[in-house]
Design a protein around this motif. Structure first.
Motif, mmCIF file in Angstrom:
data_model
loop_
_atom_site.group_PDB
_atom_site.id
_atom_site.type_symbol
_atom_site.label_atom_id
_atom_site.label_comp_id
_atom_site.label_asym_id
_atom_site.label_seq_id
_atom_site.Cartn_x
_atom_site.Cartn_y
_atom_site.Cartn_z
ATOM 1 N N MET A 1 0.812 -1.208 0.000
ATOM 2 C CA MET A 1 0.000 0.000 0.000
ATOM 3 C C MET A 1 0.850 1.266 0.000
ATOM 4 O O MET A 1 0.347 2.355 -0.288
ATOM 5 C CB MET A 1 -0.942 -0.009 1.201
ATOM 6 C CG MET A 1 -2.013 -1.082 1.133
ATOM 7 S SD MET A 1 -3.109 -1.104 2.577
ATOM 8 C CE MET A 1 -3.972 0.448 2.362
ATOM 9 N N GLY A 2 2.127 1.148 0.309
ATOM 10 C CA GLY A 2 3.013 2.300 0.255
ATOM 11 C C GLY A 2 3.725 2.469 -1.065
ATOM 12 O O GLY A 2 4.222 3.553 -1.379
ATOM 13 N N TYR B 1 -5.816 0.317 -4.603
ATOM 14 C CA TYR B 1 -6.618 0.967 -3.574
ATOM 15 C C TYR B 1 -5.824 2.094 -2.915
ATOM 16 O O TYR B 1 -6.339 3.202 -2.689
ATOM 17 C CB TYR B 1 -7.016 -0.100 -2.562
ATOM 18 C CG TYR B 1 -7.702 0.360 -1.317
ATOM 19 C CD1 TYR B 1 -9.042 0.712 -1.331
ATOM 20 C CD2 TYR B 1 -7.021 0.393 -0.100
ATOM 21 C CE1 TYR B 1 -9.692 1.104 -0.161
ATOM 22 C CE2 TYR B 1 -7.659 0.782 1.060
ATOM 23 C CZ TYR B 1 -8.993 1.139 1.020
ATOM 24 O OH TYR B 1 -9.627 1.521 2.175
ATOM 25 N N ALA B 2 -4.559 1.834 -2.637
ATOM 26 C CA ALA B 2 -3.705 2.860 -2.042
ATOM 27 C C ALA B 2 -3.454 4.006 -3.011
ATOM 28 O O ALA B 2 -3.382 5.177 -2.605
ATOM 29 C CB ALA B 2 -2.380 2.239 -1.600
ATOM 30 N N GLY C 1 7.181 7.155 1.268
ATOM 31 C CA GLY C 1 8.360 6.450 0.767
ATOM 32 C C GLY C 1 9.238 5.969 1.906
ATOM 33 O O GLY C 1 9.712 4.825 1.919
ATOM 34 N N THR C 2 9.440 6.852 2.887
ATOM 35 C CA THR C 2 10.204 6.476 4.074
ATOM 36 C C THR C 2 9.508 5.343 4.830
ATOM 37 O O THR C 2 10.143 4.372 5.260
ATOM 38 C CB THR C 2 10.357 7.692 5.005
ATOM 39 O OG1 THR C 2 11.011 8.744 4.299
ATOM 40 C CG2 THR C 2 11.170 7.335 6.231
ATOM 41 N N ALA D 1 10.956 1.541 5.308
ATOM 42 C CA ALA D 1 11.114 0.992 6.660
ATOM 43 C C ALA D 1 10.290 -0.278 6.828
ATOM 44 O O ALA D 1 10.756 -1.269 7.405
ATOM 45 C CB ALA D 1 10.703 2.033 7.691
ATOM 46 N N ALA D 2 9.057 -0.251 6.309
ATOM 47 C CA ALA D 2 8.201 -1.435 6.412
ATOM 48 C C ALA D 2 8.796 -2.601 5.638
ATOM 49 O O ALA D 2 8.759 -3.760 6.085
ATOM 50 C CB ALA D 2 6.800 -1.117 5.889
ATOM 51 N N GLY D 3 9.362 -2.317 4.449
ATOM 52 C CA GLY D 3 9.967 -3.373 3.642
ATOM 53 C C GLY D 3 11.172 -4.000 4.324
ATOM 54 O O GLY D 3 11.325 -5.224 4.331
#
Length: 421
Positions: A80-81, A136-137, A376-377, A381-383
């Motif tokens: 979603m990011g 959706y995002a 993006g940040t 970070a999530a990745g």
């Protein structure tokens, strides 16, 4: 994503190079809700977000139940990011077409996209979930870019902070009801009713937007290439010190926010020994404290100014996130208060500074540029967290994210005069 509204000041009247706090005090919620244009926009926002709040959490729970994997469940948040890379073009679109019409069309498209989730279980194709949530995002980024300018075109400048705060309160307040309802419906009847309800809410949001009457976008001939026009939002942010610093602080907090998305399931099941459905309860508690932050945003900014609100908000968020390393239920719950309160006031303060300082014809691209940096940040970070969550103790990941967020206190205090002069 009619009776005439009170005309808002023009961009030339509202946009200066002075720091935003040099203007009049921020207004209150009573004055805000007396504004008919805002009430209509708030109604459309509320209905759309009711479906949104139910879907994004339930989709991750659904993936966890189908696969049993924390990493695959967290990857729902990750994809979603990814569409944040499209934000510059989305922002240009929001500055070139009527924003209300764009949000109406976008809500209608979102409803159609969400319905594709109905094909997942009959086919067994899990990739559909990722494709749909990415699209959706993308629709969400369109609404975010268009809404920033739409709000400024509706409201006088002293009501922007409480308006952003009210949006945040509604957004997080719905997370008290919607995730619990979504998880309950999913547990009883499966994913299909959640999908149908989400599509319906977005369609209702589109209908309610028909009653919003903003003034037209103030367009200016920029005399530049299409690429320069597309990237103008980045220049607008970096050339204004208060906006730049606020965006950096928000980005530091978003490192913790991204890692939160990837560590949430691990905290719930590995740290606390609870079922995945307990996540909806945690999100509901976060929503309750975020309501308090949003409803009191203008009072907080009037009392402390933008710099201290940004800095201590980011520090509080990091501190609350760090509490999730304890594995103690009551400490984790207690940490939700600074966690939710902090990130909410950071987002509201950063958005208000940007709206106050950027001219009307750059609102969409300015919001898009901020989304690129923040999301993006957060996505990066999530990745990174999702890539190692199954091999590295989740507590170490949380500690890194918390430190990044708390680091936002440093630029806020060091550049306080620049932000609040």
């Amino acid at each position: 994503m009619n009776e005439p509204t009170t005309p808002a000041p023009t961009a030339e009247e509202t946009t200066t190079d002075a720091p935003p706090s040099s203007g009049p005090a921020h207004g209150g919620n009573r004055e805000l809700l007396a504004h008919p244009g805002y009430r209509r926009l708030l109604a459309a926002w509320t209905v759309s977000n009711l479906g949104d709040s139910a879907l994004y959490i339930t989709a991750a729970i659904w993936m966890k139940v189908m696969t049993g994997s924390d990493a695959l469940a967290a990857s729902v948040f990750l994809v979603m990011g990814v569409p944040a890379i499209l934000s510059p073009w989305i922002g240009l679109l929001a500055d070139r077409v009527p924003r209300r019409g764009l949000m109406i069309a976008n809500n209608t498209l979102t409803a159609a996209v969400v319905l594709a989730l109905l094909f997942v279980e009959p086919s067994g194709w899990l990739w559909i979930v990722y494709v749909v949530m990415a699209l959706y995002a993308t629709c969400g980024f369109v609404n975010a870019s268009a809404q920033s300018g739409l709000l400024k075109s509706l409201m006088p400048t002293h009501l922007l902070a409480p308006a952003n705060g009210m949006f945040a309160s509604v957004d997080h307040g719905l997370r008290i009801v919607a995730p619990l309802a979504g998880a309950a419906v999913f547990g009883l009847w499966g994913m299909a009713p959640v999908v149908y309800a989400t599509a319906l809410f977005f369609l209702l949001g589109a209908l309610l937007l028909l009653r919003v009457s903003p003034r037209p976008v103030v367009r200016e001939h920029e005399g530049e290439s299409l690429m320069r026009q597309t990237l103008a939002g980045f220049g607008a942010i970096t050339s204004r010190p208060a906006v730049r610093i606020a965006t950096i602080i928000m980005g530091l907090a978003c490192v913790g926010g991204g890692m939160t998305n990837s560590t949430t399931f691990a905290v719930v099941d590995r740290g606390l020994g609870l079922s995945p459905e307990a996540l909806s309860v945690a999100v509901a508690l976060q929503g309750a404290f975020s309501i308090l932050a949003g409803l009191n945003a203008s009072k907080i900014l009037n009392r402390f100014g933008f710099a201290r609100t940004l800095g201590f908000g980011a520090f509080s968020f990091g501190l609350g996130y760090a509490a999730q390393t304890t594995g103690v239920l009551w400490l984790t719950i207690l940490g939700i208060l600074p966690f939710a309160f902090g990130i909410t006031v950071v987002i509201i303060a950063a958005a208000t500074i940007r709206q106050l300082q950027l001219p009307d014809h750059l609102q969409g691209r300015g919001a898009a540029a901020a989304n690129v940096f923040a999301n993006g940040t957060q996505t990066l970070a999530a990745g990174c967290a999702a890539a190692v969550i199954d091999v590295v103790d989740f507590r170490y990941i949380i500690a890194v994210g918390a430190l990044f967020a708390m680091a936002g206190l440093v630029p806020a205090l060091r550049r306080r005069k620049v932000i609040d002069a």
